[in-house]
Design an enzyme around this catalytic site. Structure first.
Site, short mmCIF file in Angstrom:
data_model
loop_
_atom_site.label_atom_id
_atom_site.label_comp_id
_atom_site.label_asym_id
_atom_site.label_seq_id
_atom_site.Cartn_x
_atom_site.Cartn_y
_atom_site.Cartn_z
N LYS A 197 -45.39 4.94 20.74
CA LYS A 197 -45.18 4.54 19.36
C LYS A 197 -44.07 3.49 19.29
O LYS A 197 -44.21 2.45 18.67
CB LYS A 197 -44.83 5.78 18.53
CG LYS A 197 -44.72 5.55 17.06
CD LYS A 197 -44.61 6.89 16.36
CE LYS A 197 -44.07 6.73 14.96
NZ LYS A 197 -43.92 8.03 14.29
N GLU A 223 -39.11 6.24 30.08
CA GLU A 223 -40.04 6.74 31.10
C GLU A 223 -41.35 5.94 31.06
O GLU A 223 -41.86 5.49 32.09
CB GLU A 223 -40.36 8.23 30.85
CG GLU A 223 -39.17 9.17 31.00
CD GLU A 223 -38.38 9.34 29.71
OE1 GLU A 223 -38.45 8.46 28.82
OE2 GLU A 223 -37.66 10.35 29.60
N GLY A 245 -45.18 11.46 16.56
CA GLY A 245 -45.77 11.43 17.90
C GLY A 245 -46.50 12.72 18.23
O GLY A 245 -47.62 12.71 18.75
N ARG A 246 -45.89 13.87 17.91
CA ARG A 246 -46.49 15.15 18.31
C ARG A 246 -47.68 15.54 17.44
O ARG A 246 -48.32 16.55 17.69
CB ARG A 246 -45.42 16.24 18.32
CG ARG A 246 -44.59 16.36 17.05
CD ARG A 246 -43.35 17.21 17.29
NE ARG A 246 -42.47 17.29 16.13
CZ ARG A 246 -41.51 16.42 15.85
NH1 ARG A 246 -41.33 15.37 16.63
NH2 ARG A 246 -40.74 16.58 14.79
N GLU A 304 -40.07 20.92 18.97
CA GLU A 304 -39.45 19.65 18.56
C GLU A 304 -39.40 19.59 17.03
O GLU A 304 -38.52 18.95 16.45
CB GLU A 304 -40.23 18.46 19.13
CG GLU A 304 -39.41 17.18 19.19
CD GLU A 304 -40.09 16.05 19.96
OE1 GLU A 304 -41.05 15.46 19.43
OE2 GLU A 304 -39.65 15.73 21.06
N HIS A 315 -51.57 38.92 35.22
CA HIS A 315 -51.12 39.21 36.57
C HIS A 315 -49.81 38.50 36.87
O HIS A 315 -49.39 38.42 38.03
CB HIS A 315 -52.19 38.80 37.58
CG HIS A 315 -53.45 39.59 37.39
ND1 HIS A 315 -53.68 40.79 38.01
CD2 HIS A 315 -54.52 39.37 36.59
CE1 HIS A 315 -54.87 41.26 37.64
NE2 HIS A 315 -55.39 40.41 36.76
N LYS A 373 -30.91 10.85 25.73
CA LYS A 373 -31.42 9.53 26.11
C LYS A 373 -30.25 8.56 26.32
O LYS A 373 -30.21 7.80 27.27
CB LYS A 373 -32.33 8.97 25.01
CG LYS A 373 -33.68 9.66 24.90
CD LYS A 373 -34.53 8.97 23.83
CE LYS A 373 -35.78 9.76 23.50
NZ LYS A 373 -36.54 9.22 22.38
O1 F6P Z 1 -38.11 11.81 22.86
C1 F6P Z 1 -39.02 12.47 22.07
C2 F6P Z 1 -40.11 11.56 21.59
O2 F6P Z 1 -39.61 10.68 20.65
C3 F6P Z 1 -41.28 12.35 21.06
O3 F6P Z 1 -41.13 12.74 19.75
C4 F6P Z 1 -42.40 11.42 21.29
O4 F6P Z 1 -43.64 12.08 21.25
C5 F6P Z 1 -42.06 10.90 22.66
O5 F6P Z 1 -40.66 10.80 22.66
C6 F6P Z 1 -42.67 9.57 23.04
O6 F6P Z 1 -42.30 8.56 22.17
P1 F6P Z 1 -43.04 7.16 22.16
O7 F6P Z 1 -44.46 7.42 21.75
O8 F6P Z 1 -42.31 6.30 21.18
O9 F6P Z 1 -42.98 6.60 23.55
#
Ligand code: F6P
Length: 499
Positions: A200, A206, A260-261, A346, A377, A489
């Site tokens: 987003k 990452e 995002g979630r 979250e 189990h 972060k």
């Molecule tokens: O760090 C958490 C977060 O902002 C989540 O809410 C989100 O789903 C994820 O990182 C990825 O964010 P982006 O889609 O901006 O890369």
């Protein structure tokens, strides 16, 4: 208009629930079943292909009516309307919360319709093989590069709906772990792989690290011009996408009114859409929309997400349960719990209320679990005989997809017997060996669904999305921001500088 902002502990219903809790705390559910022969019928919600049995909870009719009173007093009804109408209820980010608009085919926003059409066209081309790579070969593999909500939802749905999938191989890269990237790439052919970068913000460390590493790998045997045949982006940051080198026609939108979630319903789900085809993807959305209508219109006493949310509040805030377990009895849902962990924790892991005050009661539930029967189990010992009270959601299906009747009977027998064992324990049996005694009286919900179709999966996910919303309203918190992830972060970047 803003959400109501009442401290739940100051309501009349909360006080009554507190008194009621002391009446019920020592009561065994087996006695409640004996006293009320209609309990199973009464505490059962039937909706389309779903049966939700909540009779195995430490509740009476009075508990339910007090919990419903609590929801009324806290303005849940008006809060639901504010969400669906698109009020900026994510106040700390000044945004609306409209993932429900992504699946509302009756009054769909033009930009959503347009994005869905583009998803349809792209997924059809990839599936039919008319989307060609830089040497003219059709696509065989898709790699989704994204993290958090940009991976967990699509990955969970793609795996859950494997039965409906075509031959495309879908891979997910999320962790900024170079070894994982290398492991994935070593199996792939540049000529036949399509990369979908989902972010987003298009700034997530990452994702951008992985995207750049993969672009460099791709360019080892191709040219800049070939990128448009192999890289797609899903983002709300179009300029950053263009700077990365992806052409405009390969950009799919994300909107600030979708968290995002909660975004698997948007173009974030493009990898899923390619895997199962647009028709099935639309069914997923339609299933979620049907649950949206149920949530918005049904009386709270018959409303699945509302009832499940209130029961969870009952354990979290009165029994002071520390966690909740979710156990789906199907291998297809093995990624369901990690997906819900982000969605739930979250959203509701907050300690400042909607008035800006520090909270002095429990909020966000900790959720965990794994698929049954495997979980039986692994950690069920603790559920049955441990010292902690862990309410459980059992999720199961009446039929198996391959109609493997015999094995499915065994799976179902496990599914039903575990909730029964948690309920009964060795109630009123004289067990001479204390180590073999079970106290029982452990609560659970049983969600039984006819079968695992895209539509039913959509409804199931939407149940949990709405449960999150209800709990956020009850706890007087803002469920749709995630400021808590920012400090880590920042410190990572600082540390990286000094390393
Ligand atoms: O760090 C958490 C977060 O902002 C989540 O809410 C989100 O789903 C994820 O990182 C990825 O964010 P982006 O889609 O901006 O890369």
């Amino acid at each position: 208009m803003n959400l109501p902002s009442i401290n739940p502990t100051t309501t009349e219903a909360w006080n009554k629930l507190q008194t009621h809790f002391s009446e019920i705390n020592e009561v065994h559910m087996m006695d409640l079943f004996k006293e009320d022969k209609k309990r199973v019928d009464k505490m059962n919600l039937s909706w389309k292909e779903f049966q939700v049995d909540f009779s195995k909870n430490r509740i009476t009719d009075k508990t339910i009516s007090l919990l419903l009173e609590l929801a009324e007093e806290l303005g849940l009804k008006e809060a639901i309307e504010l969400q669906f109408e698109g009020s900026k209820i994510n106040q700390t980010e000044d945004r609306a919360v409209l993932h429900t608009a992504l699946r509302d085919f009756h009054s769909m926003k033009p930009e959503v319709k347009k994005s869905l059409q583009k998803m349809k066209k792209t997924s059809n081309a990839v599936i039919k093989g008319t989307w060609k790579g830089f040497t003219g070969k059709p696509i065989t593999d898709i790699v989704n590069i994204g993290i958090g909500g940009s991976e967990l939802g699509p990955k969970m749905v793609t795996n859950a709906l494997k039965y409906y999938s075509n031959d495309l191989k879908i891979h997910y890269i999320s962790n900024v772990d170079g070894d994982h990237v290398s492991e994935t790439l070593k199996k792939l052919n540049r000529e036949t792989t399509l990369f979908i970068i989902v972010s987003k913000s298009f700034t997530t460390q990452e994702t951008m690290t992985n995207a750049n590493a993969i672009k460099n790998w791709f360019l080892q045997e191709s040219t800049q011009l070939d990128i448009e045949k192999h890289f797609i982006a899903v983002s709300s940051n179009e300029s950053a996408v263009i700077d990365f080198g992806i052409s405009e026609q390969n950009v799919f939108p994300m909107w600030d009114w979708v968290g995002g979630r909660f975004s698997l319903w948007s173009a974030v789900g493009l990898s899923t859409c390619c895997a199962i085809g647009y028709k099935n993807f639309e069914e997923l959305l339609r299933g979620a929309h049907e649950m949206d209508l149920h949530f918005r219109n049904e009386d709270f006493s018959e409303n699945i997400p509302v009832v499940l949310a209130l029961l969870s509040v009952w354990y979290n805030n009165f029994f002071l349960s520390e966690t909740e377990a979710i156990i789906p009895y199907t291998q297809y849902l093995e990624d369901f719990v990690p997906f819900l962990q982000q969605a739930i924790m979250e959203s509701n892991g907050k300690s400042v209320d909607r008035n800006g005050n520090t909270i002095n009661y429990q909020t966000g539930t900790i959720v965990w679990g794994n698929v049954g029967a495997n979980a039986q189990h692994a950690f069920f010992q603790l559920l049955h005989q441990g010292t902690k009270l862990v309410p459980v959601d059992f999720i199961g299906f009446s039929e198996s997809l391959y109609h493997n009747k015999k094995q499915h009977e065994i799976l179902k027998a496990n599914f039903f017997s575990q909730s029964e064992a948690l309920l009964q324990g060795t109630y009123k049996q004289s067990i001479s060996n204390a180590y073999r005694a079970f106290s029982g009286n452990k609560p659970s919900n049983t969600i039984l669904i006819n079968n695992l179709t895209p539509k039913n999966l959509g409804s199931l996910i939407a149940i949990y999305e709405h449960k999150i919303f209800v709990q956020g309203i009850i706890w007087n918190i803002f469920s749709f921001d995630q400021w808590g992830v920012e400090l880590g972060k920042k410190l990572t970047n600082k540390l990286l500088g000094s390393l």
